[in-house]
Write a protein that holds these residues in place. Structure first.
Motif, PDB file in Angstrom:
ATOM      1  N   SER A  68      24.015  47.398  -1.394  1.00  0.00           N
ATOM      2  CA  SER A  68      23.977  45.930  -1.450  1.00  0.00           C
ATOM      3  C   SER A  68      22.588  45.438  -1.834  1.00  0.00           C
ATOM      4  O   SER A  68      22.440  44.486  -2.610  1.00  0.00           O
ATOM      5  N   LEU A  71      21.995  45.981  -5.549  1.00  0.00           N
ATOM      6  CA  LEU A  71      22.687  44.944  -6.314  1.00  0.00           C
ATOM      7  C   LEU A  71      21.933  43.620  -6.246  1.00  0.00           C
ATOM      8  O   LEU A  71      21.857  42.889  -7.234  1.00  0.00           O
ATOM      9  N   THR A  77      23.221  41.402 -11.101  1.00  0.00           N
ATOM     10  CA  THR A  77      24.161  41.527  -9.982  1.00  0.00           C
ATOM     11  C   THR A  77      23.621  40.917  -8.699  1.00  0.00           C
ATOM     12  O   THR A  77      24.144  41.168  -7.628  1.00  0.00           O
ATOM     13  N   GLY A  81      25.076  40.994  -4.826  1.00  0.00           N
ATOM     14  CA  GLY A  81      24.266  41.629  -3.785  1.00  0.00           C
ATOM     15  C   GLY A  81      23.988  40.686  -2.637  1.00  0.00           C
ATOM     16  O   GLY A  81      24.041  41.075  -1.466  1.00  0.00           O
TER      17      GLY A  81
END
Length: 136
Positions: A68, A71, A77, A81
């Motif tokens: 996470s 990201l 992204t 995230g």
């Protein structure tokens, strides 16, 4: 102004966003990496919080946090995230509520991190600011 027509980011806002985001990324890298071996203190703390003393559970949580975080750190992204990290923080908050941890120092720590991570993203991403305008 549409999402495709975004206002330029001021240099100060961009750097403030980068600093806030870096604080979150560094904290989450630390949090995730200590769960990978996992250290004895990690499994002991997990037991106190009602989690099993299984090293694989700690590793799974560490890997989820690190993915996470990666990201979130990547511009393409970063919103995904941020959403995943918000969910991760929600799990931490729920765990702290369940074991009746002190409110401001322990339970709300995930809220503080969530505010910092979204503020950092908001300041560094003009598309997010166009999507969620704080002023008109």
């Amino acid at each position: 102004m549409s999402i495709t027509q975004t206002a330029p980011v001021s240099s100060g806002a961009l750097w403030a966003g980068r600093v806030l985001s870096t604080v979150i990324v560094l904290f989450m890298i630390f949090d995730g990496t200590i769960k990978l071996p996992p250290l004895d203190i990690v499994t002991q703390t997990m037991v106190q919080l009602g989690w099993p003393a299984d090293p694989n559970v700690a590793r799974m949580l560490g890997i989820m946090g690190l993915i996470s975080t990666a990201l979130y750190a990547l511009p393409r992204t970063s919103v995904l995230g941020a959403i995943l990290l918000t969910a991760y923080m929600g799990g931490a908050i729920a765990t702290k509520v369940r074991v009746d941890s002190p409110l401001f120092s322990h339970t709300l720590f995930g809220v503080y991190l969530g505010i910092i991570l979204w503020a950092g993203l908001f300041l560094r991403d003009p598309k997010l600011r166009a999507l969620i305008p704080l002023t008109r």
